[in-house]
Motif scaffolding. Structure first.
Motif, PDB file in Angstrom:
ATOM      1  N   MET A   1      34.948  35.991  25.358  1.00  0.00           N
ATOM      2  CA  MET A   1      34.743  37.029  26.526  1.00  0.00           C
ATOM      3  C   MET A   1      36.356  37.092  26.803  1.00  0.00           C
ATOM      4  N   PRO A   2      36.975  38.334  26.782  1.00  0.00           N
ATOM      5  CA  PRO A   2      38.028  38.467  27.183  1.00  0.00           C
ATOM      6  C   PRO A   2      38.324  38.133  29.006  1.00  0.00           C
ATOM      7  N   ALA A   3      39.547  37.942  29.346  1.00  0.00           N
ATOM      8  CA  ALA A   3      39.608  37.718  30.727  1.00  0.00           C
ATOM      9  C   ALA A   3      39.880  39.014  31.384  1.00  0.00           C
ATOM     10  N   SER A   4      39.126  39.340  32.623  1.00  0.00           N
ATOM     11  CA  SER A   4      39.232  40.403  33.373  1.00  0.00           C
ATOM     12  C   SER A   4      40.706  40.633  33.795  1.00  0.00           C
ATOM     13  N   PRO A   5      41.257  42.061  34.212  1.00  0.00           N
ATOM     14  CA  PRO A   5      42.298  42.362  34.508  1.00  0.00           C
ATOM     15  C   PRO A   5      42.829  41.182  35.791  1.00  0.00           C
ATOM     16  N   ARG A  11      49.297  36.516  40.181  1.00  0.00           N
ATOM     17  CA  ARG A  11      49.055  36.122  41.629  1.00  0.00           C
ATOM     18  C   ARG A  11      47.856  35.118  41.850  1.00  0.00           C
ATOM     19  N   VAL A  12      46.868  35.203  40.920  1.00  0.00           N
ATOM     20  CA  VAL A  12      45.788  34.102  40.933  1.00  0.00           C
ATOM     21  C   VAL A  12      46.279  32.870  40.332  1.00  0.00           C
ATOM     22  N   TYR A  13      47.043  32.776  39.331  1.00  0.00           N
ATOM     23  CA  TYR A  13      47.684  31.653  38.760  1.00  0.00           C
ATOM     24  C   TYR A  13      48.732  30.885  39.769  1.00  0.00           C
ATOM     25  N   LEU A  14      49.700  31.805  40.588  1.00  0.00           N
ATOM     26  CA  LEU A  14      50.284  31.446  41.428  1.00  0.00           C
ATOM     27  C   LEU A  14      49.746  30.782  42.711  1.00  0.00           C
ATOM     28  N   ALA A  15      48.405  31.385  42.987  1.00  0.00           N
ATOM     29  CA  ALA A  15      47.770  30.817  44.004  1.00  0.00           C
ATOM     30  C   ALA A  15      47.148  29.348  43.757  1.00  0.00           C
ATOM     31  N   ALA A  16      46.427  29.173  42.359  1.00  0.00           N
ATOM     32  CA  ALA A  16      46.300  27.884  42.152  1.00  0.00           C
ATOM     33  C   ALA A  16      47.243  26.762  41.878  1.00  0.00           C
ATOM     34  N   ALA A  80      43.857  15.960  41.627  1.00  0.00           N
ATOM     35  CA  ALA A  80      44.583  17.404  41.762  1.00  0.00           C
ATOM     36  C   ALA A  80      45.063  17.843  40.657  1.00  0.00           C
ATOM     37  N   VAL A  81      45.504  16.827  39.563  1.00  0.00           N
ATOM     38  CA  VAL A  81      45.813  17.074  38.102  1.00  0.00           C
ATOM     39  C   VAL A  81      44.704  17.519  37.633  1.00  0.00           C
ATOM     40  N   PHE A  82      43.693  16.838  37.660  1.00  0.00           N
ATOM     41  CA  PHE A  82      42.303  17.092  36.912  1.00  0.00           C
ATOM     42  C   PHE A  82      41.944  18.495  37.271  1.00  0.00           C
ATOM     43  N   ARG A  83      41.733  18.953  38.655  1.00  0.00           N
ATOM     44  CA  ARG A  83      41.213  20.203  39.138  1.00  0.00           C
ATOM     45  C   ARG A  83      42.023  21.113  38.800  1.00  0.00           C
ATOM     46  N   HIS A  84      43.389  20.976  38.689  1.00  0.00           N
ATOM     47  CA  HIS A  84      44.299  22.214  38.425  1.00  0.00           C
ATOM     48  C   HIS A  84      44.092  22.561  37.129  1.00  0.00           C
ATOM     49  N   VAL A  85      43.998  21.526  36.264  1.00  0.00           N
ATOM     50  CA  VAL A  85      44.003  21.723  34.834  1.00  0.00           C
ATOM     51  C   VAL A  85      42.528  22.292  34.453  1.00  0.00           C
ATOM     52  N   THR A  86      41.463  22.059  34.879  1.00  0.00           N
ATOM     53  CA  THR A  86      40.177  22.538  34.906  1.00  0.00           C
ATOM     54  C   THR A  86      40.172  24.017  35.391  1.00  0.00           C
ATOM     55  N   LEU A  87      40.833  24.247  36.534  1.00  0.00           N
ATOM     56  CA  LEU A  87      40.838  25.549  36.987  1.00  0.00           C
ATOM     57  C   LEU A  87      41.606  26.607  36.401  1.00  0.00           C
ATOM     58  N   THR A  88      42.760  26.142  35.911  1.00  0.00           N
ATOM     59  CA  THR A  88      43.467  27.040  34.930  1.00  0.00           C
ATOM     60  C   THR A  88      42.881  27.387  33.525  1.00  0.00           C
ATOM     61  N   LEU A  91      40.140  29.934  34.519  1.00  0.00           N
ATOM     62  CA  LEU A  91      40.671  31.285  34.577  1.00  0.00           C
ATOM     63  C   LEU A  91      40.984  31.975  33.247  1.00  0.00           C
ATOM     64  N   ALA A  92      41.705  31.142  32.351  1.00  0.00           N
ATOM     65  CA  ALA A  92      42.201  31.671  31.274  1.00  0.00           C
ATOM     66  C   ALA A  92      40.975  32.274  30.221  1.00  0.00           C
ATOM     67  N   SER A  93      39.806  31.449  30.419  1.00  0.00           N
ATOM     68  CA  SER A  93      38.740  31.770  29.530  1.00  0.00           C
ATOM     69  C   SER A  93      37.779  32.585  30.179  1.00  0.00           C
ATOM     70  N   GLY A  94      37.875  32.853  31.513  1.00  0.00           N
ATOM     71  CA  GLY A  94      37.042  33.963  32.191  1.00  0.00           C
ATOM     72  C   GLY A  94      35.842  33.513  32.729  1.00  0.00           C
ATOM     73  N   SER A  95      35.706  32.079  32.492  1.00  0.00           N
ATOM     74  CA  SER A  95      34.403  31.435  33.106  1.00  0.00           C
ATOM     75  C   SER A  95      34.688  30.982  34.580  1.00  0.00           C
ATOM     76  N   TRP A  96      35.619  31.289  35.177  1.00  0.00           N
ATOM     77  CA  TRP A  96      35.746  30.679  36.702  1.00  0.00           C
ATOM     78  C   TRP A  96      34.673  31.606  37.496  1.00  0.00           C
ATOM     79  N   VAL A  97      33.994  31.057  38.086  1.00  0.00           N
ATOM     80  CA  VAL A  97      32.939  31.492  39.425  1.00  0.00           C
ATOM     81  C   VAL A  97      33.428  31.504  40.689  1.00  0.00           C
ATOM     82  N   PRO A  98      33.591  32.574  41.197  1.00  0.00           N
ATOM     83  CA  PRO A  98      34.129  32.442  42.787  1.00  0.00           C
ATOM     84  C   PRO A  98      33.131  32.098  43.744  1.00  0.00           C
ATOM     85  N   GLY A  99      33.449  31.601  44.826  1.00  0.00           N
ATOM     86  CA  GLY A  99      32.675  30.890  45.904  1.00  0.00           C
ATOM     87  C   GLY A  99      32.197  29.772  45.429  1.00  0.00           C
ATOM     88  N   GLN A 100      32.587  28.760  44.968  1.00  0.00           N
ATOM     89  CA  GLN A 100      32.292  27.360  44.619  1.00  0.00           C
ATOM     90  C   GLN A 100      33.003  26.497  45.737  1.00  0.00           C
TER      91      GLN A 100
END
Length: 127
Positions: A1-5, A11-16, A80-88, A91-100
């Motif tokens: 599944m490709p990542a959405s625009p 900005r999403v990665y910079l916010a992370a 923080a390191v674990f969570r940042h790597v997981t979130l990144t 985001l890259a795979s498109g499996s991030w779910v907002p509102g968690q």
């Protein structure tokens, strides 16, 4: 599944990254305060032992609470390191779910609230 625009937006990665750096700053703050608390008992012993004053009796609580705060700071930084790597990766795979809800942030807030209540109780009962 490709990542959405939206997920390819830098900005999403910079916010992370800003969130990651805020967690690191929190961990470093806890470690610094823990170091100061641990050394405060030593400071009290040094100033109380000279110029004819009786030596200050300490319980050693400042050392243990300082070490606990330093350990909490280290745990926050590792989380923080674990969570940042997981979130990144999400985001890259498109499996991030907002509102968690950030379980780590909630757990840290609860731990710090318990520490605050314990410190307040200690100060009230030890007058």
């Amino acid at each position: 599944m490709p990542a959405s625009p939206e997920q390819n937006d830098p900005r999403v990665y910079l916010a992370a990254e800003r969130t990651f750096l805020a967690w690191i700053r929190t961990g470093l703050g806890l470690m610094g305060i823990g170091f100061a608390v641990a050394r405060f008992g030593l400071f009290l012993r040094e100033i109380g032992g000279g110029s004819g004053h009786p030596p200050v009796q300490t319980t050693g609580l400042s050392v243990w609470s300082g070490v606990a705060l330093v350990a909490l700071g280290v745990a926050v930084n590792l989380y923080a390191v674990f969570r940042h790597v997981t979130l990144t990766r999400e985001l890259a795979s498109g499996s991030w779910v907002p509102g968690q809800i950030s379980k780590g942030a909630v757990a840290l807030a609860v731990v710090l609230a318990i520490v605050g209540v314990a410190m307040a109780g200690y100060l009230v009962f030890l007058r």
